[in-house]
Write a protein that holds these residues in place. Structure first.
Motif, mmCIF file in Angstrom:
data_model
loop_
_atom_site.group_PDB
_atom_site.id
_atom_site.type_symbol
_atom_site.label_atom_id
_atom_site.label_comp_id
_atom_site.label_asym_id
_atom_site.label_seq_id
_atom_site.Cartn_x
_atom_site.Cartn_y
_atom_site.Cartn_z
ATOM 1 N N ASP A 423 -4.026 29.412 2.905
ATOM 2 C CA ASP A 423 -5.624 29.726 2.945
ATOM 3 C C ASP A 423 -6.067 28.939 4.350
ATOM 4 O OD1 ASP A 423 -5.701 30.652 0.544
ATOM 5 O OD2 ASP A 423 -6.609 29.059 -0.404
ATOM 6 N N GLY A 424 -4.866 28.783 4.992
ATOM 7 C CA GLY A 424 -5.376 28.156 6.688
ATOM 8 C C GLY A 424 -5.800 26.732 6.373
ATOM 9 N N LYS A 425 -5.268 26.003 5.468
ATOM 10 C CA LYS A 425 -5.507 24.633 5.087
ATOM 11 C C LYS A 425 -4.457 24.088 5.415
ATOM 12 C CE LYS A 425 -9.562 25.503 2.302
ATOM 13 N NZ LYS A 425 -10.120 25.866 1.067
ATOM 14 N N GLN A 426 -4.250 22.769 6.144
ATOM 15 C CA GLN A 426 -3.133 22.020 6.286
ATOM 16 C C GLN A 426 -2.949 21.281 5.169
ATOM 17 O OE1 GLN A 426 -0.824 22.206 8.777
ATOM 18 N NE2 GLN A 426 0.395 20.698 7.506
ATOM 19 N N GLU A 427 -4.094 20.699 4.323
ATOM 20 C CA GLU A 427 -3.901 19.770 3.351
ATOM 21 C C GLU A 427 -2.999 20.608 2.186
ATOM 22 O OE1 GLU A 427 -6.765 20.449 4.773
ATOM 23 O OE2 GLU A 427 -8.465 20.567 3.207
ATOM 24 N N HIS A 443 9.009 24.443 -7.484
ATOM 25 C CA HIS A 443 8.568 24.429 -6.195
ATOM 26 C C HIS A 443 7.476 25.395 -5.803
ATOM 27 C CE1 HIS A 443 12.344 22.287 -4.315
ATOM 28 N NE2 HIS A 443 11.719 21.541 -5.201
ATOM 29 N N VAL A 444 6.736 25.065 -4.749
ATOM 30 C CA VAL A 444 5.633 25.786 -4.438
ATOM 31 C C VAL A 444 6.076 26.251 -2.911
ATOM 32 C CG1 VAL A 444 3.159 25.591 -3.569
ATOM 33 C CG2 VAL A 444 4.070 24.430 -5.731
ATOM 34 N N PHE A 445 5.916 27.586 -2.466
ATOM 35 C CA PHE A 445 6.002 28.133 -1.305
ATOM 36 C C PHE A 445 5.031 28.629 -0.584
ATOM 37 C CE2 PHE A 445 9.940 28.006 -3.766
ATOM 38 C CZ PHE A 445 10.886 27.391 -2.993
ATOM 39 N N MET A 446 4.686 28.503 0.484
ATOM 40 C CA MET A 446 3.789 28.995 1.488
ATOM 41 C C MET A 446 3.997 28.919 2.886
ATOM 42 S SD MET A 446 0.697 25.995 1.077
ATOM 43 C CE MET A 446 0.700 26.009 -0.786
ATOM 44 N N ALA A 447 3.301 29.870 3.693
ATOM 45 C CA ALA A 447 3.508 30.013 5.103
ATOM 46 C C ALA A 447 3.326 28.457 5.725
ATOM 47 C CB ALA A 447 2.954 30.882 5.762
ATOM 48 N N ARG A 448 4.387 27.975 6.645
ATOM 49 C CA ARG A 448 4.045 26.738 7.131
ATOM 50 C C ARG A 448 3.048 26.598 8.263
ATOM 51 N NH1 ARG A 448 9.699 26.079 7.036
ATOM 52 N NH2 ARG A 448 10.297 25.338 5.087
ATOM 53 N N GLN A 451 -2.174 29.545 10.841
ATOM 54 C CA GLN A 451 -2.281 30.736 11.278
ATOM 55 C C GLN A 451 -2.051 31.931 10.348
ATOM 56 O OE1 GLN A 451 -4.137 31.104 14.294
ATOM 57 N NE2 GLN A 451 -3.866 29.109 14.245
ATOM 58 N N ASP A 452 -0.963 31.678 9.497
ATOM 59 C CA ASP A 452 -0.476 32.641 8.670
ATOM 60 C C ASP A 452 -1.079 32.362 7.070
ATOM 61 O OD1 ASP A 452 1.244 33.309 10.711
ATOM 62 O OD2 ASP A 452 2.785 32.344 10.139
ATOM 63 N N TRP A 453 -2.455 32.502 7.029
ATOM 64 C CA TRP A 453 -3.211 31.996 5.995
ATOM 65 C C TRP A 453 -3.066 32.800 4.805
ATOM 66 C CZ3 TRP A 453 -7.540 35.068 4.459
ATOM 67 C CH2 TRP A 453 -7.672 36.343 5.541
ATOM 68 N N THR A 454 -2.548 33.961 4.993
ATOM 69 C CA THR A 454 -2.580 35.020 3.508
ATOM 70 C C THR A 454 -1.395 36.005 3.644
ATOM 71 O OG1 THR A 454 -3.790 35.828 1.763
ATOM 72 C CG2 THR A 454 -4.061 36.710 4.027
ATOM 73 N N TRP A 455 -1.183 36.484 2.570
ATOM 74 C CA TRP A 455 0.138 37.347 2.128
ATOM 75 C C TRP A 455 0.051 38.291 3.108
ATOM 76 C CZ3 TRP A 455 4.448 37.838 -0.611
ATOM 77 C CH2 TRP A 455 4.934 39.062 -1.004
ATOM 78 N N GLU A 456 -0.988 39.130 3.367
ATOM 79 C CA GLU A 456 -1.015 40.561 4.236
ATOM 80 C C GLU A 456 -0.770 40.086 5.630
ATOM 81 O OE1 GLU A 456 -2.972 39.892 1.752
ATOM 82 O OE2 GLU A 456 -2.465 41.613 0.410
ATOM 83 N N VAL A 457 -1.236 38.884 6.179
ATOM 84 C CA VAL A 457 -1.026 38.317 7.519
ATOM 85 C C VAL A 457 0.380 38.197 7.659
ATOM 86 C CG1 VAL A 457 -1.547 36.624 9.105
ATOM 87 C CG2 VAL A 457 -3.527 37.114 7.499
ATOM 88 N N CYS A 458 1.052 37.568 7.008
ATOM 89 C CA CYS A 458 2.546 37.217 7.020
ATOM 90 C C CYS A 458 3.123 38.501 6.756
ATOM 91 C CB CYS A 458 2.968 36.358 5.743
ATOM 92 S SG CYS A 458 2.101 34.829 5.762
ATOM 93 N N ILE A 459 2.792 39.599 6.132
ATOM 94 C CA ILE A 459 3.778 40.804 5.985
ATOM 95 C C ILE A 459 3.481 41.464 7.133
ATOM 96 C CG2 ILE A 459 3.757 43.048 4.611
ATOM 97 C CD1 ILE A 459 4.740 41.013 2.989
ATOM 98 N N TYR A 460 2.141 41.576 7.612
ATOM 99 C CA TYR A 460 1.839 42.221 8.990
ATOM 100 C C TYR A 460 2.502 41.698 9.974
ATOM 101 C CZ TYR A 460 -0.861 44.579 12.352
ATOM 102 O OH TYR A 460 -1.245 45.408 13.632
ATOM 103 N N LYS A 461 2.754 40.375 10.218
ATOM 104 C CA LYS A 461 3.525 39.522 11.340
ATOM 105 C C LYS A 461 4.829 39.929 11.295
ATOM 106 C CE LYS A 461 3.419 35.047 13.183
ATOM 107 N NZ LYS A 461 2.939 33.605 12.835
ATOM 108 N N GLU A 462 5.661 40.263 10.283
ATOM 109 C CA GLU A 462 6.825 40.802 10.133
ATOM 110 C C GLU A 462 7.168 42.161 10.478
ATOM 111 O OE1 GLU A 462 9.385 38.594 9.593
ATOM 112 O OE2 GLU A 462 8.302 36.648 9.427
#
Lengths: 526, 374
Positions: A423-427, A443-448, A451-462
């Motif tokens: 969600d674009g939040k460092q915390e 374990h919890v996994f999310m983009a590091r 900038q990659d704040w949501t699923w679609e963003v990450c998919i699009y980027k790849e």
């Protein structure tokens, strides 16, 4: 309150051995098909209702545990012959009639020990009547006919149903339409509702009037010596009884209504029933009828002990998942340790997948429908196996915080991967890292990168090149998402998440997997 | 703890008192020695409360011992005799082998089949059935240090019963008596009702504790003193007057047998000594119960043994005396040389009638006896 406290099973149906505690009021038995839910209910019926008492011994073939039978056949001998022990420990009020009859130290392994209330069922080879069968037994054959079944109380007195310590009724909806199950229900209700003298009076009057009625038919005799008469054995009051509601017998109502009414009657305080057993009440019930029935049940839970076997998420969570007893081949596990706040949350959230989580071996929790569609695809691409093959369940949280699910998972020691957005939040990223450091199984996994704040963003980027080609956009259309401009293709993806995911899944293109999703899949499949 | 004894006289209404004094709402356990007693108690309960109160249980003492001491604690018993595999198969009225037997030559020798009391075999048959005769002994015997079977069973009884009542408690002997004695100290509420003078009347258990001290009989005064010493509150007044017997009979018993019995005066009747020529009419009259010392079945008239008549009430009785009581009509008659057991049996016989009582001397009856023998 009088209730079933503890159950011990040895060598019966699904269990080589099982020990389980029951909650005083609500018990929800869940488990895979064939995990042994029905065995538990059947064990209770066998002990309390003396089920199989008059059955042909051939039934033992179905009652013995297959592993116990196998062990016998591998090492045949009198000592290894299969046997069944079922013990039901009860909590009884010492003030109640007959309570004394059930109280003693004759249970479990015989030794001087504290007194308890209970009934013990034992089915074993009777060495006295079966004397001289060694040869047959040593060949690995089980002499069923020489088995004896005994019911004794913990005070070592013979148990008979007339001395039933608790009123116990079993509502079976799986065996719908079976006349016998209905008769059984009617009979139990009749016995619980009226005391013995009232019943006997009714039966006597019935028989007298029946004889009189037949006399009045004026049927001429057959010949000088012979005439027709009523055979009292063929017309026993209990076997011809039905429950009528507004002059319609219960049997004639739809089967859903039938279970609802049966349950209602059983739950009514006046019926004298204190333990109610229900097998899969969701069968034959519509969504609204089921909800109505659950309301009845949960309103009554303080005055009776209810034992429900179910496959339904709604039942399990509505009746509070703290009351869930999770049956596996290894035994029964209570969800009592789940934080009551979490349990309460699931009571409110009807549309949840808590049972799927409970019944899965491993699970991936995802945010919503998009991930739910695509994660299995990525899983197969990465591991070469389907999630079904690896027995991994993907569960969509659909807006329920995954923390609630993790609270349950923790109580059951399950391996869970959560795939979620930062969600674009460092915390959130920091929090996940801290969580992963503290927990081995979840374990919890999310983009590091925020900038990659949501699923679609990450998919699009790849998969930018491929998706730019595939996803049609109209020129000069802004495709704003929540007022922000992310470019037309990503903007369209964000605005039509599920459609795009479905489209991707259906196109035979190969998509690259975002890094954190890869990590999640490797971790869960490892 | 509430530990009471009510000493009663014949016909004072022991059973009546027990059955009417209980609180039908409470969980009462009423025990008696014989099935006959049980039957009377049930009848009286129905009279008193319309039916046997739901929470009141009536059983014989033997059932009581078996169901409340033996059955629930069989693992403890098995463990005590170091025989963990022991599983009983019920109970039998067959007697255990006696300690000594006749050797066939007029002598008495030790019985090889006899098992000592420290062996499980003393209490069970080869077929694993408990001997009814030794269950009380078994219960008293199973204890380790301060932990005893009686203590555990008493706690169990206190959990399930508000009051334990024992009728005809003078009939309990030896181990039964010891069991009651120990148990009374552990129960929260126990009431014993009995008639000292009717002890040693029943056919069995005619000797021993608590009515013998060494070889000497224990008299009424000593007996009451012993009960008080054992912390019973002893009630000698509630049931000291006979509802059944007329004053004439009570006065006769007081004078001749030295037994303190009074009449409430509800019933009227007198005592008649029969002369030889009067006897036939009485013996032939079926509405007059004849009471003989023994062998009642041998007579052609309706007869009952003195001791069997215990607990019965008849309209008119006729007691046929024995040689020992030949001088019963004399001023100087004394019971000094007659055994307590025999005196008590006569006491029972004399106190059956709620009306007239006829007496026949042994010397007179003997002349006619043959014509009434089957």
């Amino acid at each position: 309150m009088n209730h079933i406290k503890h159950l011990i099973i040895e060598g019966f149906k699904k269990f080589v051995s099982l020990q389980m505690d029951f909650n005083e009021h609500m018990n929800i038995l869940v488990g895979e098909n064939e995990a042994g839910k029905s065995t538990v209910l059947d064990a209770l019926r066998t002990v309390l209702n003396q089920q199989y008492r008059n059955a042909d011994k051939a039934i033992l073939r179905d009652l013995f545990n297959v592993d116990v039978v196998k062990a016998f056949q591998e090492h045949p001998g009198i000592k290894t012959l299969p046997r069944i022990v079922i013990e039901v420990e009860l909590e009884l009020d010492p003030d109640q009639n007959n309570a004394e009859y059930f109280y003693g130290e004759v249970y479990g392994v015989r030794k001087p020990q504290p007194e308890k209330y209970g009934i013990r069922f034992e089915c074993k080879f009777d060495e006295e009547i079966g004397d001289g069968l060694d040869e047959i037994i040593n060949e690995g054959r089980i002499p069923y006919e020489y088995y004896s079944m005994t019911w004794t109380t913990f005070a070592n007195r013979p148990y008979q149903m007339v001395k039933r310590p608790i009123n116990f009724i079993s509502i079976d909806t799986t065996n719908n339409g079976a006349v016998s199950s209905f008769n059984y229900y009617n009979r139990t209700l009749f016995a619980n509702k009226y005391d013995e003298s009232t019943r006997i009076r009714a039966k006597n009057t019935f028989r007298d009037k029946l004889d009189q009625a037949f006399e009045q038919t004026g049927l001429p005799p057959i010949d000088e010596k012979r005439k027709f008469g009523i055979d009292g054995k063929k017309v026993v009051l209990e076997t011809v009884l039905s429950v009528y509601e507004n002059s319609i017998p219960l049997e004639n109502r739809g089967s859903g209504m039938e279970s609802l009414i049966k349950t209602k009657i059983a739950l009514d305080r006046g019926s004298g029933v204190s333990v109610i057993m229900m097998e899969e009440p969701e069968n034959h019930l519509s969504f609204t009828t089921l909800r109505k029935m659950l309301q009845e049940i949960s309103d009554q839970q303080e005055t009776s002990q209810i034992i429900v076997a179910t496959h339904s998420n709604m039942i399990a969570s509505r009746l509070n998942l703290n009351n869930v007893l999770w049956i596996t081949e290894e035994g029964a596990k209570s969800l009592q340790t789940v934080n009551p706040k979490v349990a309460n949350f699931f009571v409110k959230a009807d549309d949840n997948a808590f049972l799927q989580l409970l019944l899965s071996k491993k699970a991936i929790l995802v945010e919503g429908a998009t991930e739910f569609l695509l994660v299995p695809y990525f899983y197969q691409r990465l591991t070469g196996k389907t999630i079904e093959e690896d027995e991994v369940t993907v569960i969509s949280c659909n807006g329920i915080s995954f923390h609630h699910y993790l609270a349950i998972a923790k109580a059951t020691n399950k391996k869970i991967a959560v795939i979620t957005d930062n969600d674009g939040k460092q915390e959130r990223i920091d929090e996940a890292n801290a969580f992963n450091g503290a927990n081995n199984l979840q374990h919890v996994f999310m983009a590091r990168d925020i900038q990659d704040w949501t699923w679609e963003v990450c998919i699009y980027k790849e998969n930018q090149v491929l998706l730019d080609k595939q996803i049609k956009v109209k020129p000069n259309t802004p495709y704003l998402f929540h007022g922000n401009d992310y470019g037309p293709v990503l903007g369209r993806m964000l605005n039509n998440k599920v459609d795009v995911a479905y489209f991707m899944l259906m196109s035979s293109q190969e998509y690259a997997t975002p890094q954190y999703v890869k990590e999640a899949i490797r971790w869960i499949s490892g | 703890m509430d530990k009471r004894v009510i000493l009663a006289v014949a016909g004072a209404g022991k059973t009546y008192h027990i059955c009417h004094s209980i609180d039908p709402q409470k969980r009462n356990l009423i025990l008696a020695f014989t099935h006959e007693n049980i039957h009377n108690i049930r009848k009286e309960l129905i009279d008193a409360h319309g039916s046997i109160p739901e929470r009141t249980t009536v059983m014989t003492f033997d059932s009581f011992v078996y169901r409340h001491f033996i059955c629930p604690y069989e693992p403890t018993i098995a463990d005590f005799f170091d025989n963990q595999d022991f599983r009983s198969k019920g109970i039998t009225t067959v007697d255990p082998p006696p300690q000594r037997i006749e050797n066939g030559y007029g002598g008495v020798v030790a019985n090889p089949k006899y098992k000592r009391k420290d062996q499980l075999g003393h209490y069970i048959t080869k077929g694993n059935q408990y001997y009814c005769a030794t269950i009380s002994e078994l219960v008293v015997y199973v204890k380790r240090g301060r932990e005893s079977l009686i203590k555990r069973a008493a706690a169990r009884l206190n959990l399930f019963f508000d009051q334990v009542l024992i009728d005809e408690f003078q009939d309990f002997r030896e181990h039964d008596y010891d069991l009651i004695d120990t148990l009374s100290n552990l129960l929260s509420c126990v009431l014993l009702v009995g008639d000292y003078y009717q002890h040693s009347v029943s056919g069995i258990n005619n000797t021993g504790r608590p009515f013998k001290n060494k070889k000497a009989d224990v008299g009424y005064t000593d007996y009451v003193a012993k009960l008080k010493q054992d912390n019973y509150s002893v009630d000698e007044t509630t049931l000291n007057r006979s509802r059944r017997c007329p004053e004439a009979i009570c006065a006769f018993v007081r004078e001749k047998l030295g037994i303190n019995i009074e009449s409430t005066g509800i019933n009227q009747g007198g005592i008649t000594w029969l002369a030889e020529e009067q006897i036939d009419a009485i013996l032939q009259n079926p509405s007059i119960q004849k009471l003989v010392y023994n062998s009642a079945a041998n007579y052609s008239f309706n007869a009952m043994n003195w001791s069997y008549s215990k607990g019965d009430t008849v309209d008119v009785a006729c007691v046929i005396l024995t040689d020992q009581f030949e001088g019963l009509d004399k001023e100087d008659f004394s019971v000094a040389r007659i055994s307590l057991s025999t005196i008590n049996k006569l006491y029972v016989a004399l106190t059956r009638s709620k009306g007239d009582l006829y007496l026949i001397k042994a010397s007179i009856f003997k002349k006619l006896k043959d014509s009434y023998t089957k």
